[in-house]
Design a protein around this motif. Structure first.
Motif, PDB file in Angstrom:
ATOM      1  N   ILE A  52       0.836  -1.206   0.000  1.00  0.00           N
ATOM      2  CA  ILE A  52       0.000   0.000   0.000  1.00  0.00           C
ATOM      3  C   ILE A  52       0.871   1.256   0.000  1.00  0.00           C
ATOM      4  N   ARG A  53       1.881   1.245   0.848  1.00  0.00           N
ATOM      5  CA  ARG A  53       2.779   2.401   0.957  1.00  0.00           C
ATOM      6  C   ARG A  53       3.589   2.599  -0.333  1.00  0.00           C
ATOM      7  N   ASP A  54       4.163   1.532  -0.849  1.00  0.00           N
ATOM      8  CA  ASP A  54       5.029   1.631  -2.026  1.00  0.00           C
ATOM      9  C   ASP A  54       4.280   2.087  -3.264  1.00  0.00           C
ATOM     10  N   ASN A  55       2.972   1.803  -3.319  1.00  0.00           N
ATOM     11  CA  ASN A  55       2.189   2.140  -4.507  1.00  0.00           C
ATOM     12  C   ASN A  55       1.226   3.301  -4.286  1.00  0.00           C
ATOM     13  N   GLY A  56       1.325   3.950  -3.128  1.00  0.00           N
ATOM     14  CA  GLY A  56       0.530   5.144  -2.866  1.00  0.00           C
ATOM     15  C   GLY A  56      -0.971   4.931  -2.913  1.00  0.00           C
ATOM     16  N   ILE A  57      -1.425   3.791  -2.402  1.00  0.00           N
ATOM     17  CA  ILE A  57      -2.844   3.439  -2.454  1.00  0.00           C
ATOM     18  C   ILE A  57      -3.564   3.980  -1.221  1.00  0.00           C
ATOM     19  N   GLY A  58      -4.746   4.554  -1.431  1.00  0.00           N
ATOM     20  CA  GLY A  58      -5.593   4.956  -0.320  1.00  0.00           C
ATOM     21  C   GLY A  58      -6.411   3.768   0.166  1.00  0.00           C
ATOM     22  N   VAL A  59      -6.629   3.680   1.465  1.00  0.00           N
ATOM     23  CA  VAL A  59      -7.349   2.530   2.033  1.00  0.00           C
ATOM     24  C   VAL A  59      -8.400   3.015   3.029  1.00  0.00           C
ATOM     25  N   MET A  60      -9.675   2.804   2.694  1.00  0.00           N
ATOM     26  CA  MET A  60     -10.759   3.093   3.630  1.00  0.00           C
ATOM     27  C   MET A  60     -10.902   1.957   4.634  1.00  0.00           C
ATOM     28  N   VAL A  61     -11.249   2.308   5.852  1.00  0.00           N
ATOM     29  CA  VAL A  61     -11.307   1.324   6.936  1.00  0.00           C
ATOM     30  C   VAL A  61     -12.731   0.820   7.130  1.00  0.00           C
ATOM     31  N   LEU A  62     -12.906  -0.501   7.059  1.00  0.00           N
ATOM     32  CA  LEU A  62     -14.147  -1.135   7.516  1.00  0.00           C
ATOM     33  C   LEU A  62     -13.908  -1.616   8.937  1.00  0.00           C
ATOM     34  N   PRO A  63     -14.580  -1.031   9.922  1.00  0.00           N
ATOM     35  CA  PRO A  63     -14.282  -1.349  11.321  1.00  0.00           C
ATOM     36  C   PRO A  63     -14.705  -2.775  11.694  1.00  0.00           C
ATOM     37  N   TYR A  64     -14.041  -3.297  12.723  1.00  0.00           N
ATOM     38  CA  TYR A  64     -14.493  -4.534  13.367  1.00  0.00           C
ATOM     39  C   TYR A  64     -14.608  -4.256  14.854  1.00  0.00           C
ATOM     40  N   ILE A  65     -15.569  -4.905  15.472  1.00  0.00           N
ATOM     41  CA  ILE A  65     -15.908  -4.592  16.859  1.00  0.00           C
ATOM     42  C   ILE A  65     -15.658  -5.802  17.744  1.00  0.00           C
ATOM     43  N   VAL A  66     -14.905  -5.582  18.807  1.00  0.00           N
ATOM     44  CA  VAL A  66     -14.595  -6.630  19.779  1.00  0.00           C
ATOM     45  C   VAL A  66     -14.981  -6.133  21.160  1.00  0.00           C
ATOM     46  N   ASP A  67     -15.886  -6.849  21.816  1.00  0.00           N
ATOM     47  CA  ASP A  67     -16.332  -6.480  23.168  1.00  0.00           C
ATOM     48  C   ASP A  67     -16.782  -5.025  23.239  1.00  0.00           C
ATOM     49  N   GLY A  68     -17.500  -4.590  22.208  1.00  0.00           N
ATOM     50  CA  GLY A  68     -18.049  -3.242  22.191  1.00  0.00           C
ATOM     51  C   GLY A  68     -17.074  -2.155  21.788  1.00  0.00           C
TER      52      GLY A  68
ATOM     53  N   SER B 267     -11.015  -9.983   0.122  1.00  0.00           N
ATOM     54  CA  SER B 267      -9.664 -10.334   0.548  1.00  0.00           C
ATOM     55  C   SER B 267      -8.672 -10.082  -0.588  1.00  0.00           C
ATOM     56  N   LEU B 268      -7.701 -10.962  -0.769  1.00  0.00           N
ATOM     57  CA  LEU B 268      -6.688 -10.712  -1.794  1.00  0.00           C
ATOM     58  C   LEU B 268      -7.210 -10.920  -3.212  1.00  0.00           C
ATOM     59  N   GLY B 269      -8.476 -11.338  -3.365  1.00  0.00           N
ATOM     60  CA  GLY B 269      -9.094 -11.270  -4.688  1.00  0.00           C
ATOM     61  C   GLY B 269      -9.285  -9.811  -5.064  1.00  0.00           C
ATOM     62  N   GLU B 270      -9.814  -9.053  -4.124  1.00  0.00           N
ATOM     63  CA  GLU B 270      -9.910  -7.610  -4.290  1.00  0.00           C
ATOM     64  C   GLU B 270      -8.504  -7.016  -4.432  1.00  0.00           C
ATOM     65  N   GLY B 271      -7.577  -7.541  -3.633  1.00  0.00           N
ATOM     66  CA  GLY B 271      -6.202  -7.062  -3.690  1.00  0.00           C
ATOM     67  C   GLY B 271      -5.543  -7.315  -5.027  1.00  0.00           C
ATOM     68  N   LEU B 272      -5.803  -8.475  -5.630  1.00  0.00           N
ATOM     69  CA  LEU B 272      -5.229  -8.776  -6.939  1.00  0.00           C
ATOM     70  C   LEU B 272      -5.800  -7.857  -8.009  1.00  0.00           C
ATOM     71  N   LEU B 273      -7.076  -7.516  -7.903  1.00  0.00           N
ATOM     72  CA  LEU B 273      -7.672  -6.580  -8.854  1.00  0.00           C
ATOM     73  C   LEU B 273      -7.039  -5.192  -8.690  1.00  0.00           C
ATOM     74  N   VAL B 274      -6.777  -4.799  -7.446  1.00  0.00           N
ATOM     75  CA  VAL B 274      -6.056  -3.539  -7.201  1.00  0.00           C
ATOM     76  C   VAL B 274      -4.671  -3.601  -7.846  1.00  0.00           C
ATOM     77  N   HIS B 275      -3.990  -4.724  -7.687  1.00  0.00           N
ATOM     78  CA  HIS B 275      -2.652  -4.906  -8.264  1.00  0.00           C
ATOM     79  C   HIS B 275      -2.681  -4.749  -9.782  1.00  0.00           C
ATOM     80  N   LYS B 276      -3.688  -5.309 -10.425  1.00  0.00           N
ATOM     81  CA  LYS B 276      -3.807  -5.170 -11.883  1.00  0.00           C
ATOM     82  C   LYS B 276      -4.019  -3.708 -12.265  1.00  0.00           C
ATOM     83  N   ALA B 277      -4.828  -2.999 -11.468  1.00  0.00           N
ATOM     84  CA  ALA B 277      -5.047  -1.574 -11.731  1.00  0.00           C
ATOM     85  C   ALA B 277      -3.754  -0.783 -11.549  1.00  0.00           C
ATOM     86  N   VAL B 278      -2.975  -1.134 -10.537  1.00  0.00           N
ATOM     87  CA  VAL B 278      -1.685  -0.477 -10.306  1.00  0.00           C
ATOM     88  C   VAL B 278      -0.761  -0.695 -11.506  1.00  0.00           C
TER      89      VAL B 278
END
Length: 289
Positions: A19-35, A124-135
């Motif tokens: 992500i850093r090396d390719n300057g990709i923006g990443v939106m966060v989908l939160p996960y909740i543990v014990d509130g 997961s990395l299916g989405e990641g591989l599509l990002v890689h192809k776009a890069v």
């Protein structure tokens, strides 16, 4: 030609270094543990996350809302007026719809900006591989429009095949019945699953035993690559805290197909909440999902 920025989300499970090396923006989908909400500045180490799941922790996840998406995307417009957002499958989350709404609102307010939101129908990395192809396309000098067109034309060629070690996590997510989870666990049954053309997680088979399930992933790859075999210069593998099993799948793929370039990474907590520890997933290009 004006440059554009590629943005995805945490469900793509890409390594931070990539992500850093390719300057990709990443939106966060939160996960909740014990509130407590994690995923932004507050993070839990992946190893700890899966250890706690093994101990009975039951995390939950939430989607990106339109307001958060709008604020996040707007933050890039000083840097770049053209954005390509490769979003988590609409078949698994409402995030893509919310991001699309945010993008439309921004473009109404800022007519000088162009934002394309692509529903990857991937995870997961299916989405990641599509990002890689776009890069790769961006580095080759393709425009925003050309890259987006390639993604739309080929996203259903992005094949996901995976297996899980514990059926009870699939039961929690409504993928299998409790009876199936109990009987399958006692019998050592391991399901084979994929993400279909509509971006939904579905079962495609089952085998007895862990090693057989890992071998079956590679068998499925051989059947589905078809005319795309030569286009698989790089194969992605993700795992739920089971590095040795992921390496075993990598070795099988290399021995059978001669592929030497791999990206292997852990399944992050957002996806791992639903798949559980012990999941192994293989991603490649194929004729059909």
């Amino acid at each position: 030609m004006e440059d554009f920025k590629i943005i995805t989300d945490t469900t793509a499970d890409l390594p931070e270094s990539y992500i850093r090396d390719n300057g990709i923006g990443v939106m966060v989908l939160p996960y909740i543990v014990d509130g407590v909400s994690y995923g932004g500045e507050r993070k839990m180490e992946v190893k700890e996350f899966y250890d706690r799941m093994r101990g009975g922790m039951m995390p939950t996840t939430s989607q990106v809302n339109p307001e958060t998406a709008k604020e996040y995307l707007s933050g890039f417009l000083q840097e770049c007026r053209q954005l390509l957002v490769l979003s988590f499958s609409s078949g698994l989350s409402g995030t893509c719809g919310n991001v699309s709404l945010a993008a439309r609102e921004i473009m109404e307010e800022r007519p000088d900006c162009r934002i394309i939101v692509a529903d990857t129908l991937c995870a997961s990395l299916g989405e990641g591989l599509l990002v890689h192809k776009a890069v790769q396309l961006k580095k080759a000098g393709k425009s925003l429009e050309e890259t987006a067109q390639w993604v739309e034309a080929h996203k259903e060629n992005l094949v996901h095949v995976f297996t899980v070690d514990d059926l009870f996590h699939l039961h929690r997510g409504g993928r299998v019945s409790k009876a199936t989870a109990i009987v399958g666990t006692l019998a050592g049954i391991k399901p084979l699953l994929h993400v279909d053309e509509e971006g939904h997680l579905t079962a495609v088979g089952k085998v007895r035993g862990r090693k057989k399930s890992l071998q079956s992933l590679v068998d499925m790859m051989e059947k589905q690559m078809g005319s795309f075999r030569d286009q698989n210069d790089c194969v992605f593998i993700s795992h739920g805290d089971c590095t040795e099993d992921a390496e075993y799948v990598r070795q099988l793929v290399q021995e059978r197909f001669g592929i030497t370039d791999f990206l292997i990474n852990e399944i992050g907590p957002t996806i791992g909440t639903h798949s559980g520890p012990g999941t192994v997933a293989l991603f490649f290009l194929g004729e059909t999902r």
